[in-house]
Design an enzyme around this catalytic site. Structure first.
Site, PDB file in Angstrom:
ATOM      1  CB  VAL A  33     -30.652  17.688  -0.886  1.00 60.92           C
ATOM      2  CG1 VAL A  33     -31.421  16.742   0.028  1.00 60.92           C
ATOM      3  CG2 VAL A  33     -29.919  16.899  -1.970  1.00 60.92           C
ATOM      4  NE  ARG A  46      -7.012  -5.666  -2.481  1.00 62.46           N
ATOM      5  CZ  ARG A  46      -7.713  -6.320  -3.400  1.00 62.46           C
ATOM      6  NH1 ARG A  46      -8.279  -7.481  -3.109  1.00 62.46           N
ATOM      7  NH2 ARG A  46      -7.841  -5.843  -4.621  1.00 62.46           N
ATOM      8  CE  LYS A 103     -23.657  -1.668 -16.962  1.00 66.61           C
ATOM      9  NZ  LYS A 103     -22.912  -0.516 -17.414  1.00 66.61           N
ATOM     10  CD  GLU A 127     -31.319   8.434 -16.380  1.00 63.61           C
ATOM     11  OE1 GLU A 127     -32.483   8.797 -16.199  1.00 63.61           O
ATOM     12  OE2 GLU A 127     -30.945   7.858 -17.428  1.00 63.61           O
ATOM     13  N   GLY A 132     -25.060   5.806 -19.501  1.00 64.33           N
ATOM     14  CA  GLY A 132     -24.228   6.671 -18.647  1.00 64.33           C
ATOM     15  C   GLY A 132     -24.896   7.970 -18.262  1.00 64.33           C
ATOM     16  N   GLY A 185     -11.636   3.603 -18.791  1.00 66.09           N
ATOM     17  CA  GLY A 185     -12.688   3.405 -17.777  1.00 66.09           C
ATOM     18  C   GLY A 185     -14.059   3.150 -18.366  1.00 66.09           C
ATOM     19  CD  GLU A 188     -19.833  -2.921 -17.349  1.00 66.58           C
ATOM     20  OE1 GLU A 188     -20.067  -3.278 -16.179  1.00 66.58           O
ATOM     21  OE2 GLU A 188     -20.037  -1.763 -17.732  1.00 66.58           O
ATOM     22  CE  LYS A 203     -25.140   0.047 -20.515  1.00 71.11           C
ATOM     23  NZ  LYS A 203     -23.902   0.415 -21.212  1.00 71.11           N
ATOM     24  N   GLY A 305     -17.717   5.844 -18.595  1.00 76.94           N
ATOM     25  CA  GLY A 305     -16.621   6.602 -17.976  1.00 76.94           C
ATOM     26  C   GLY A 305     -17.022   7.055 -16.588  1.00 76.94           C
TER      27      GLY A 305
HETATM   28  N1  LIG Z   1     -17.454   2.392 -15.846  1.00 73.46           N
HETATM   29  C1  LIG Z   1     -18.497   2.842 -16.538  1.00 73.46           C
HETATM   30  O1  LIG Z   1     -18.365   3.544 -17.535  1.00 73.46           O
HETATM   31  C2  LIG Z   1     -19.872   2.491 -16.108  1.00 73.46           C
HETATM   32  C3  LIG Z   1     -20.129   1.583 -15.118  1.00 73.46           C
HETATM   33  N2  LIG Z   1     -21.422   1.301 -14.766  1.00 73.46           N
HETATM   34  C4  LIG Z   1     -21.705   0.356 -13.706  1.00 73.46           C
HETATM   35  O2  LIG Z   1     -21.231   0.881 -12.495  1.00 73.46           O
HETATM   36  C5  LIG Z   1     -20.847  -0.185 -11.636  1.00 73.46           C
HETATM   37  C6  LIG Z   1     -19.410   0.050 -11.204  1.00 73.46           C
HETATM   38  O3  LIG Z   1     -18.601   0.073 -12.346  1.00 73.46           O
HETATM   39  P1  LIG Z   1     -17.067   0.528 -12.281  1.00 73.46           P
HETATM   40  O4  LIG Z   1     -16.902   1.584 -11.282  1.00 73.46           O
HETATM   41  O5  LIG Z   1     -16.679   0.783 -13.681  1.00 73.46           O
HETATM   42  O6  LIG Z   1     -16.405  -0.830 -11.785  1.00 73.46           O
HETATM   43  P2  LIG Z   1     -15.023  -1.018 -11.012  1.00 73.46           P
HETATM   44  O7  LIG Z   1     -14.642  -2.448 -11.165  1.00 73.46           O
HETATM   45  O8  LIG Z   1     -14.064   0.039 -11.392  1.00 73.46           O
HETATM   46  O9  LIG Z   1     -15.464  -0.720  -9.497  1.00 73.46           O
HETATM   47  C7  LIG Z   1     -16.131  -1.634  -8.666  1.00 73.46           C
HETATM   48  C8  LIG Z   1     -15.468  -1.557  -7.305  1.00 73.46           C
HETATM   49  O10 LIG Z   1     -16.216  -2.334  -6.376  1.00 73.46           O
HETATM   50  C9  LIG Z   1     -15.284  -2.986  -5.526  1.00 73.46           C
HETATM   51  N3  LIG Z   1     -15.924  -4.120  -4.874  1.00 73.46           N
HETATM   52  C10 LIG Z   1     -16.151  -5.348  -5.385  1.00 73.46           C
HETATM   53  N4  LIG Z   1     -16.763  -6.116  -4.461  1.00 73.46           N
HETATM   54  C11 LIG Z   1     -16.928  -5.350  -3.374  1.00 73.46           C
HETATM   55  C12 LIG Z   1     -17.498  -5.576  -2.096  1.00 73.46           C
HETATM   56  N5  LIG Z   1     -18.026  -6.759  -1.766  1.00 73.46           N
HETATM   57  N6  LIG Z   1     -17.528  -4.560  -1.212  1.00 73.46           N
HETATM   58  C13 LIG Z   1     -16.994  -3.364  -1.532  1.00 73.46           C
HETATM   59  N7  LIG Z   1     -16.422  -3.073  -2.717  1.00 73.46           N
HETATM   60  C14 LIG Z   1     -16.404  -4.084  -3.629  1.00 73.46           C
HETATM   61  C15 LIG Z   1     -14.134  -3.368  -6.422  1.00 73.46           C
HETATM   62  O11 LIG Z   1     -12.950  -3.609  -5.675  1.00 73.46           O
HETATM   63  C16 LIG Z   1     -14.035  -2.121  -7.318  1.00 73.46           C
HETATM   64  O12 LIG Z   1     -13.161  -1.170  -6.768  1.00 73.46           O
HETATM   65  C17 LIG Z   1     -21.086  -1.466 -12.419  1.00 73.46           C
HETATM   66  O13 LIG Z   1     -22.358  -1.968 -12.108  1.00 73.46           O
HETATM   67  C18 LIG Z   1     -21.036  -1.000 -13.857  1.00 73.46           C
HETATM   68  O14 LIG Z   1     -21.771  -1.831 -14.712  1.00 73.46           O
HETATM   69  C19 LIG Z   1     -22.499   1.906 -15.365  1.00 73.46           C
HETATM   70  C20 LIG Z   1     -22.299   2.819 -16.342  1.00 73.46           C
HETATM   71  C21 LIG Z   1     -20.988   3.164 -16.816  1.00 73.46           C
HETATM   72  N1  LIG Z   2     -19.109  -0.857 -20.137  1.00 69.54           N
HETATM   73  C1  LIG Z   2     -20.177   0.036 -20.393  1.00 69.54           C
HETATM   74  C2  LIG Z   2     -20.178   1.107 -19.359  1.00 69.54           C
HETATM   75  C3  LIG Z   2     -21.429   1.830 -19.315  1.00 69.54           C
HETATM   76  O1  LIG Z   2     -22.491   1.302 -19.103  1.00 69.54           O
HETATM   77  C4  LIG Z   2     -20.013   0.679 -21.763  1.00 69.54           C
HETATM   78  O2  LIG Z   2     -18.952   0.493 -22.358  1.00 69.54           O
HETATM   79  O3  LIG Z   2     -20.938   1.314 -22.223  1.00 69.54           O
HETATM   80 NA    NA Z   3     -28.528   7.361 -18.220  1.00 68.79          NA
END
Ligand SMILES: NC(=O)C1=CN([C@@H]2O[C@H](COP(=O)(O)OP(=O)(O)OC[C@H]3O[C@@H](n4cnc5c(N)ncnc54)[C@H](O)[C@@H]3O)[C@@H](O)[C@H]2O)C=CC1
Ligand SMILES: N[C@@H](CC=O)C(=O)O
Ligand code: NA
Length: 432
Positions: A33, A46, A103, A127, A132, A185, A188, A203, A305
């Site tokens: 950076v 929490r 997304k 991105e 992913g 993982g 959603e 997407k 993931g």
């Molecule tokens: N898991 C995956 O493979 C992928 C996820 N994403 C995106 O990434 C984002 C996060 O996904 P994940 O980590 O899988 O979800 P997750 O459900 O594991 O994590 C979200 C976290 O945010 C916390 N949270 C909720 N409301 C909150 C608040 N008001 N303040 C602070 N923390 C709060 C929840 O307690 C949880 O720990 C989503 O938008 C998802 O669509 C994108 C690509 C891939």
């Molecule tokens: N739930 C999504 C996570 C990545 O965007 C998927 O399964 O592709």
């Molecule tokens: Na990407």
């Protein structure tokens, strides 16, 4: 150099890995950076859970609204519409650049967020939100910006690809495969978003907007999930030398007046096994981009993931932090083309129709007559018997509009000799 202050919103599957990279790779990131990245806080729902990250416990806070006001870069990995939307807007108003993987939010309300970021002179990068770890959005926004993209076609949801792959290869049941995808993982928070294709549709909206310099929202995307894909559909595809995949397809098309339009759809489809997308296994994603000068490009890699997604998030964090260090912002979105969205009814594709029929003379002629009456040309017909010994008629069509095929299916359902229309799947990836 003054450190670049980074606030992390959300510490779930993705957030945990982002926090880990920010702490374990601190020295290398600082070198890349040109200034240290200082993690100033992690907003969680929490307090008190040991996340095994080894970061200073005082960094955890439940006050995300306060946290975003003291950061140069805000990473939003909470997901969902609210409070993510308000927090991003608040961050931008306070002069922070934002990196998000969300997304669902971008497909619902992206333009308002992009405008807010542009007005505030900060970056909004995302991105990780599509495919992913695969670098896809930056190539579309920057590398291909001098070309004319004509089509984007791909597998953009890891969970559904994992489920369909398990159904194809191991005969695993739908629910068990979804549970495994959740445990790994990929899924959603609510896997309905995956299996009903809301995630893939979001997407597709983001991809179409970037690829065609226009605005496509979730509501513009024709969406069909995989909950209706049965073991019999998968078996029928196998008998045709095909696999069933959930595809996102963004194409240039025409509107009712013959003007330029876009067609954006997400649905399960049969693909010949020799097609490159057919070999995409597990939670991997792959996206073809076709552009007038570049020709066909293929992007392939882990689409879901915690770690792969964190890789894409961190790529954006470094990019926006570099802009902070030198001053200014990177390239944003352009939506000058203002293209109309082509109705699904006008979309042209091929179909595989499976009918349970009476096994008697004249059946084939009657069925063929219905296709002909709606102008749907038949490419191949096959009659076989299912495991219970009932007659199954399989009709594969040449290209036809969705409207013509729907009308054909409606009429077939009325025929006495048709017990049921057992399955209708679009067929992609052929030249017929
Ligand atoms: N898991 C995956 O493979 C992928 C996820 N994403 C995106 O990434 C984002 C996060 O996904 P994940 O980590 O899988 O979800 P997750 O459900 O594991 O994590 C979200 C976290 O945010 C916390 N949270 C909720 N409301 C909150 C608040 N008001 N303040 C602070 N923390 C709060 C929840 O307690 C949880 O720990 C989503 O938008 C998802 O669509 C994108 C690509 C891939
Ligand atoms: N739930 C999504 C996570 C990545 O965007 C998927 O399964 O592709
Ligand atoms: Na990407």
């Amino acid at each position: 150099m003054e450190p670049v202050k980074v606030a992390l919103l959300g510490c779930g599957v993705v957030g945990t890995e982002v926090a880990r990279l920010l702490t374990t790779q601190a020295d290398e990131l600082a070198a890349r950076v040109g200034a240290p990245l200082e993690l100033v806080g992690i907003a969680v729902r929490r307090l008190g859970r040991d996340r095994g990250l080894g970061v200073d416990p005082s960094l955890f806070t439940t006050d995300a609204e306060e946290l975003v006001t003291r950061a140069d870069v805000v990473v939003e990995v909470i997901g969902g519409i609210e409070p993510a939307r308000s927090l991003i807007l608040r961050a931008v108003e306070h002069g922070a650049s934002v990196v998000t993987a969300n997304k669902a939010l971008l497909a619902a309300d992206g333009p308002a967020l992009y405008e807010a970021a542009a007005k505030a002179g900060v970056d909004l990068y995302y991105e990780a939100s599509v495919a992913g770890a695969i670098p896809l959005l930056r190539p579309l926004r920057e590398s291909l910006v001098g070309d004319r993209v004509t089509r984007v076609l791909g597998i953009v949801n890891g969970t559904t690809n994992y489920v369909l792959d398990q159904m194809d290869t191991s005969g695993m049941g739908f629910s068990e495969a979804v549970e495994q995808a959740q445990a790994l993982g990929y899924a959603e928070a609510d896997p309905t978003a995956d299996v009903e294709a809301f995630d893939a549709a979001a997407k597709a909206a983001i991809l179409a907007s970037l690829a065609f310099h226009t605005r496509v929202s979730l509501d513009d995307v024709h969406r069909e999930g995989i909950t209706e894909v049965s073991a019999a559909d998968v078996r029928a595809a196998q008998l045709q030398g095909c696999v069933v995949k959930l595809l996102a397809i963004c194409e240039r098309g025409t509107d009712a007046d013959g003007g330029e339009a876009v067609s954006v759809r997400v649905h399960p489809a049969m693909l010949p096994r020799e097609h490159q997308l057919a070999g995409v296994r597990g939670a991997f994603n792959a996206v073809y981009v076709e552009a007038e000068s570049a020709g066909q490009l293929m992007f392939y890699g882990p689409g879901a993931g915690g770690q792969p997604t964190a890789s894409a998030v961190m790529g954006d964090v470094v990019a926006v932090a570099r802009h902070k260090v030198v001053g200014g912002r990177g390239p944003g979105e352009s939506a000058y083309a203002q293209l109309a969205v082509q109705p699904m009814a006008d979309t042209v594709t091929r179909y595989h129709v499976r009918l349970d029929v009476a096994d008697k003379p004249g059946v084939l002629a009657q069925v063929a007559g219905v296709f002909a009456a709606h102008g749907v040309s038949i490419e191949a017909v096959q009659q076989r018997h299912d495991d219970a010994g009932r007659a199954v008629l399989v009709v594969v069509t040449h290209s036809a509009t969705d409207a013509a095929l729907s009308a054909t299916v409606d009429e077939l359902e009325q025929l006495d000799i048709v017990d049921s229309v057992a399955g209708v799947l679009r067929v992609e990836g052929g030249d017929a």
